[in-house]
Design an enzyme around this catalytic site. Structure first.
Site, short mmCIF file in Angstrom:
data_model
loop_
_atom_site.label_atom_id
_atom_site.label_comp_id
_atom_site.label_asym_id
_atom_site.label_seq_id
_atom_site.Cartn_x
_atom_site.Cartn_y
_atom_site.Cartn_z
N LYS A 53 15.04 13.92 39.65
CA LYS A 53 14.24 12.71 39.50
C LYS A 53 13.34 12.76 38.27
CE LYS A 53 14.15 11.37 44.37
NZ LYS A 53 15.10 12.36 44.88
N ASP A 103 23.11 4.58 45.40
CA ASP A 103 22.30 4.66 46.61
C ASP A 103 20.98 3.92 46.43
OD1 ASP A 103 21.99 7.06 44.79
OD2 ASP A 103 20.13 7.15 45.94
N ASP A 104 20.43 3.44 47.55
CA ASP A 104 19.08 2.87 47.59
C ASP A 104 18.84 1.78 46.54
OD1 ASP A 104 18.51 4.62 49.67
OD2 ASP A 104 17.94 6.20 48.28
N TYR A 161 25.49 4.81 52.62
CA TYR A 161 25.87 6.21 52.55
C TYR A 161 25.65 6.97 53.86
CZ TYR A 161 20.86 6.74 51.42
OH TYR A 161 19.48 6.70 51.43
N TRP A 172 26.68 14.93 51.65
CA TRP A 172 25.42 15.19 50.92
C TRP A 172 24.39 15.45 52.01
CZ3 TRP A 172 24.10 13.42 45.55
CH2 TRP A 172 22.76 13.61 45.24
N ASP A 173 24.05 16.72 52.22
CA ASP A 173 23.27 17.13 53.38
C ASP A 173 21.79 17.20 53.02
OD1 ASP A 173 22.38 18.18 55.78
OD2 ASP A 173 24.16 19.44 56.02
N ASN A 174 20.98 16.34 53.65
CA ASN A 174 19.53 16.29 53.42
C ASN A 174 18.74 17.14 54.40
OD1 ASN A 174 19.33 14.49 51.15
ND2 ASN A 174 19.96 12.83 52.51
N ASP A 187 11.46 15.75 49.90
CA ASP A 187 10.81 14.87 48.92
C ASP A 187 10.21 13.62 49.56
OD1 ASP A 187 13.25 13.77 49.56
OD2 ASP A 187 13.88 13.38 47.51
N ASN A 195 21.12 19.26 49.68
CA ASN A 195 19.96 18.79 48.91
C ASN A 195 18.76 19.64 49.33
OD1 ASN A 195 18.29 17.28 47.31
ND2 ASN A 195 18.37 15.43 48.56
#
Length: 646
Positions: free
Chosen positions: A29, A105-106, A150, A209-211, A216, A244
């Site tokens: 980011k 995304d988002d 997603y 995509w594993d959060n 954050d 992630n």
């Protein structure tokens, strides 16, 4: 961007190589040209930094995936935007990058008028651009696509009936991998059924995509627990899995280490009866042993850790097991940004079991006192991990802290002087649990002290804000329970907020905070840590008889105040600090503990008189929610009266 993340990225690549992980996705980011300024090419200096990462990854056998997020303002039908997108990715390709990701995304689902006229749906617009870029780059073997829907909770009306996902499945080039986070943005578990469902709609296995360890979304949370809730047999239904991680590099040792163990564990049924199954507890214990070596290495922030890891004798004699690699694995902290998780069932995985009531009584031999450059003991590291475990569950120490505080608060009438006479056995039970809680709070304070005094300064600066925050909250909780144990409560209702624990931010600190009578007063608990970490310990305690002289001085200094003020603010505060006290958090913690006790005892407001020239004290109290309610002109005294409702 100042590209300060490059050093930590190269260190992370070294860890990945050591643990057998094979993919790194670049999407930070703090690189404005990744998302906000995606149309701008990199400067020559930035090119050099990016080339360094690509080359370093290749030298370690790790696939470097460059991700770009143009979705916020791209005009899908614009030939100019498409040309700029190609120019940007061609620049990165010329640096040696051979794997790419395009992320949508988002972002808002609505399209501009030009796109609405050119495409029949939002999904068709994204597919058109993704397929065009994929062909332009020569159909690379690794090309990822993050959809706007997603995860299951973002699908409309559901996964199986989502026209958006159906369009992706039908029209996206079959070799493009589609990113998926599971049923939620932060999924507690991943199941075969859910993966098969989305795979059927997408007409290809998803890439997870594993959060699980992403932090954050909450500045007070850190996740040091093991990779869990994902059985190895899931790999048959995936194109790969990206983890992630925490934003803080040094916090990711256990997450990445246990992910490597998970990756090397054969899926059920493939390795025979003698092959071990993946066990999060065992993986955590192995990772803890290795992390102990790392924690006690004298590293400064920014130091690369590759040589330290390779030269550690314990590891040099134990090479990582070989396993058939998956196409994908961990990434840098980047989008899709996570949102607050819901969960809250407490588990006991990841911590050594100890008999109830035992704190960290058996310390490591040779431990250096606070303030020295000493070693963290294994018991302390386990405590650290248990207090900062996973988004949906706490370790045993954290569970015990919350359970004991809840019980002590609910049963404070057992030790109240104004309550009914209670059986001695019940009183002893209350005092026993209070002693256990206070011992745990002392362990947390000692943990903070040891982290500050440890030799690994890189770990200190990454973990200190979280350890400091929890120490302060535990200090307030300890003081509050100590005050309850004095039996001075009137039996007034202890006003906490009853709700499921995952509703509140802040992890263990946030949940302890919400159990206190003033838990909803966030301004009392959320403050940045001091610029220079200190290991000095303080104790917050109730009034003792030996304090009588001090109390008389305070009573002599009392002025006369109007009844209208005393009606709303019946409690008067006087707060003094010695000149040598440089840690403002001590005064803040003392005041927070006092306000908790006052509210529990039925007070609805507190006031304090401050001299108008004392700007430091005025600023301190104002930041904690005090407002001016009376000025000296209306009285015989010059002081300004600040008040705060409870």
């Amino acid at each position: 961007t100042d590209w300060t993340h490059v050093v930590s990225c190269t260190a992370k690549l070294a860890l990945m190589q050591h643990w057998g992980l094979n993919t790194y996705l670049y999407g930070p980011k703090d690189d404005l040209k990744h998302r906000l300024l995606w149309r701008e090419v990199y400067s020559p200096e930035e090119e050099g930094q990016l080339r360094t990462l690509v080359t370093e990854a290749r030298s370690r056998g790790v696939t470097f995936v460059y991700a770009l997020s143009p979705g916020q303002d791209i005009v899908f039908s614009s030939a100019c935007d498409l040309t700029l997108l190609k120019r940007k990715l061609k620049q990165v390709s010329d640096l040696g990058c051979e794997a790419f990701a395009i992320l949508f995304d988002d972002i808002d689902h609505s399209m501009c008028q030009a796109d609405s006229e050119a495409f029949s749906s939002f999904a068709h617009a994204q597919v058109s651009v993704a397929n065009e870029i994929y062909r332009f780059l020569g159909e690379p073997s690794v090309f990822l696509f993050c959809p706007t829907e997603y995860c299951g909770s973002l699908c409309s009306p559901c996964v199986s009936k989502s026209s958006y996902l159906q369009t992706l499945g039908a029209d996206l080039q079959p070799n493009i991998s589609v990113i998926w986070t599971g049923s939620k943005v932060i999924s507690r578990t991943l199941s075969v059924d859910c993966l098969e469902e989305v795979g059927s709609v997408l007409q290809r296995p998803p890439l997870i995509w594993d959060n699980l360890h992403a932090n954050d979304y909450d500045s007070r949370r850190l996740f040091l627990g093991p990779f869990k809730g994902r059985e190895p047999q899931l790999r048959r239904h995936l194109r790969g899995l990206l983890l992630n991680p925490n934003c803080e590099f040094e916090a990711n040792y256990i997450p990445l280490h246990t992910l490597g163990t998970w990756h090397r564990t054969p899926p059920g049924g493939e390795g025979g009866d003698d092959e071990p199954e993946y066990c999060p507890d065992s993986a955590l214990s192995e990772a803890l042993r290795d992390w102990m070596d790392e924690l006690n290495q004298p590293l400064q922030p920014g130091d690369a850790t590759a040589d330290v890891i390779a030269d550690t004798p314990d590891r040099a004699d134990r090479p990582p097991a070989q396993a058939k690699p998956l196409p994908m694995f961990p990434l840098s902290s980047g989008s899709p940004p996570t949102s607050p998780a819901k969960g809250g069932e407490n588990g006991s995985e990841g911590e050594a079991k100890r008999p109830p009531g035992e704190g960290l009584k058996h310390k490591a031999q040779g431990r250096v006192p606070c303030g020295g450059k000493g070693l963290l003991s294994e018991a302390q590291v386990r405590l650290l991990v248990g207090l900062h475990y996973l988004p949906h569950e706490h370790g045993p120490a954290a569970q015990r802290l919350l359970q004991d505080l809840t019980w002590l608060k609910s049963n404070c009438h057992l030790v109240s002087l104004n309550g009914k006479k209670t059986a001695q056995q019940k009183v002893e039970e209350w005092r026993g649990r209070a002693s256990r809680l206070m011992a745990l709070c002392e362990d947390i304070a000692e943990l903070h002290c040891s982290v500050v005094g440890g030799v690994n300064r890189a770990v200190l600066y990454d973990l200190y804000p979280y350890v400091w925050d929890l120490r302060n909250t535990a200090l307030v909780a300890k003081a509050f329970v100590c005050w309850l144990g004095c039996g001075t409560t009137t039996g007034a209702e202890l006003l906490g907020v009853d709700s499921e624990p995952w509703v509140f931010k802040g992890g263990v600190s946030g949940e302890v905070q919400m159990l206190l009578p003033i838990g909803s007063s966030t301004e009392l608990f959320t403050h940045p840590p001091p610029l220079f970490p200190t290991s000095r310990l303080y104790n917050v305690r109730p009034y003792h008889s030996k304090d009588k002289d001090l109390l008389l001085l305070m009573e002599e200094d009392q002025g006369e105040y109007p009844d209208s003020l005393l009606h709303h603010f019946p409690s008067q505060l006087r707060l003094d600090a010695l000149p040598q006290l440089v840690d403002a958090s001590v005064s803040r913690t003392l005041l927070t503990a006092l306000l908790a006790a006052l509210k529990a005892n039925g007070s609805q407001g507190v006031f304090c008189e401050v001299q108008p020239t004392d700007r430091q004290r005025m600023e301190f109290l104002t930041k904690l929610g005090f407002l001016e309610i009376l000025r000296g002109e209306a009285r015989s005294r010059e002081g300004v009266v600040l008040g705060r409702l409870l």
